[in-house]
Design an enzyme around this catalytic site. Structure first.
Site, PDB file in Angstrom:
ATOM      1  N   SER A 155      73.710 108.920  57.390  1.00  0.00           N
ATOM      2  CA  SER A 155      74.537 107.771  57.034  1.00  0.00           C
ATOM      3  C   SER A 155      73.651 106.545  57.035  1.00  0.00           C
ATOM      4  O   SER A 155      72.534 106.575  57.577  1.00  0.00           O
ATOM      5  CB  SER A 155      75.663 107.607  58.064  1.00  0.00           C
ATOM      6  OG  SER A 155      76.264 106.330  58.001  1.00  0.00           O
ATOM      7  N   TYR A 168      78.909 107.058  66.710  1.00  0.00           N
ATOM      8  CA  TYR A 168      78.592 107.561  65.379  1.00  0.00           C
ATOM      9  C   TYR A 168      77.148 107.204  65.011  1.00  0.00           C
ATOM     10  O   TYR A 168      76.387 108.033  64.498  1.00  0.00           O
ATOM     11  CB  TYR A 168      79.575 106.953  64.383  1.00  0.00           C
ATOM     12  CG  TYR A 168      79.432 107.393  62.960  1.00  0.00           C
ATOM     13  CD1 TYR A 168      80.032 108.567  62.506  1.00  0.00           C
ATOM     14  CD2 TYR A 168      78.720 106.632  62.034  1.00  0.00           C
ATOM     15  CE1 TYR A 168      79.922 108.965  61.177  1.00  0.00           C
ATOM     16  CE2 TYR A 168      78.600 107.018  60.715  1.00  0.00           C
ATOM     17  CZ  TYR A 168      79.201 108.193  60.291  1.00  0.00           C
ATOM     18  OH  TYR A 168      79.088 108.583  58.974  1.00  0.00           O
TER      19      TYR A 168
END
Length: 277
Positions: A155, A168
């Site tokens: 990501s 995350y």
């Protein structure tokens, strides 16, 4: 179809929808057989809508509609034994594995000092350990095949910090570290390992009231898609609020193909310039 993956088999996690589905469809269009897994159910501490058995059935339909071949299993990437069984079954069905896409992942939001231990641990278990599990289950088949390509979906949070998602971000940074070391470990077997780093992707993981509301705290109700887009666009240099799953699938296809035969231990942003903000 140009046959860029003709004769190859790809093992893909998170295949029921979003990026995983797009990878399965795009790879099938280029001639690959697909071995796909997904949990098809909820994960604790995650509020966004879960994938379903109907979702994975739709992926199968889309792959077969394009003339592709696919086998699927319902598997939680936290379950290494189940992943090994699925990889073994797929390799037996198609004569080996050549490509691995560790795509399955979850999202949740909370400030670092406020999140529960369970929320932290679940995120790492799925988004980091689940990636290692996928590699551990599938890479032995690539070794037996004489080489191949591993694509880990990280990501922009693997390259920069983001507000309200420390767990995350930590997991996605961990994926980058795993990629860099794993690329060294398996290079002698002719296996390449790379990461893709998407900005927001137009999937159910962001298109829900929980994530939309986090982007628009100024509103007392869940934002509309257009209201969400207005805020999300500020993350990117290019004038788009998010990218499409196929954009990430196309980057994954490049890394999986022989066009990238000498690319390994690389991070490829598909981020509309978000990491430059």
């Amino acid at each position: 179809m140009t046959g860029r993956l003709a004769g190859k088999t790809a093992f893909i996690t998170g295949v029921a929808r979003g990026i995983g589905r797009a990878q399965a469809v795009r790879f099938a269009e280029e001639g690959a057989a697909i071995v796909g897994v997904d949990i098809c159910g909820p994960v604790e501490s995650v509020q966004v809508p879960a994938s379903t058995p109907e979702d994975i059935d739709e992926t199968v339909r889309l792959v077969e509609e394009r003339g592709g071949h696919i086998v699927t299993d319902t598997v939680d990437v936290r379950d290494l034994d189940a992943l090994r069984t699925a990889a073994d079954r797929g390799a037996d069905r198609f004569g080996g594995l050549d490509i691995v896409c560790a795509t399955a992942g979850i999202t949740s939001r909370e400030y670092a000092v406020d999140m529960t231990e369970s929320m932290w641990q679940t995120m790492l278990d799925v988004n980091l350990t689940g990636v290692w599990n996928t590699c551990a289950a599938a890479i032995p088949h690539l070794i037996r095949s004489g080489g191949g390509s591993v694509v880990l979906v990280s990501s922009i949070a693997g390259l920069r910090g983001l507000l309200g998602v420390a767990h995350y971000t930590a997991a996605k940074h961990g994926v980058v570290g795993l990629m860099r070391s794993l690329a060294i470990d398996v290079a002698s077997h002719g296996i390449r390992v790379n990461c893709v780093h998407p900005t927001n992707v137009d999937t159910p993981l962001i298109q829900n009231d929980v994530v939309r509301s986090a982007f628009r705290p100024d509103l007392s109700r869940p934002p509309t898609r257009d209201e969400f887009a207005e805020s999300a666009m500020r993350m990117n240099l290019l004038p788009v609020p998010w990218v499409d799953p196929v954009d990430v699938a196309n980057a994954s296809l490049f890394l999986a193909s022989d066009e990238a035969r000498y690319i390994t231990s690389a991070s490829l942003p598909v981020d509309a310039g978000a990491t430059q903000r």
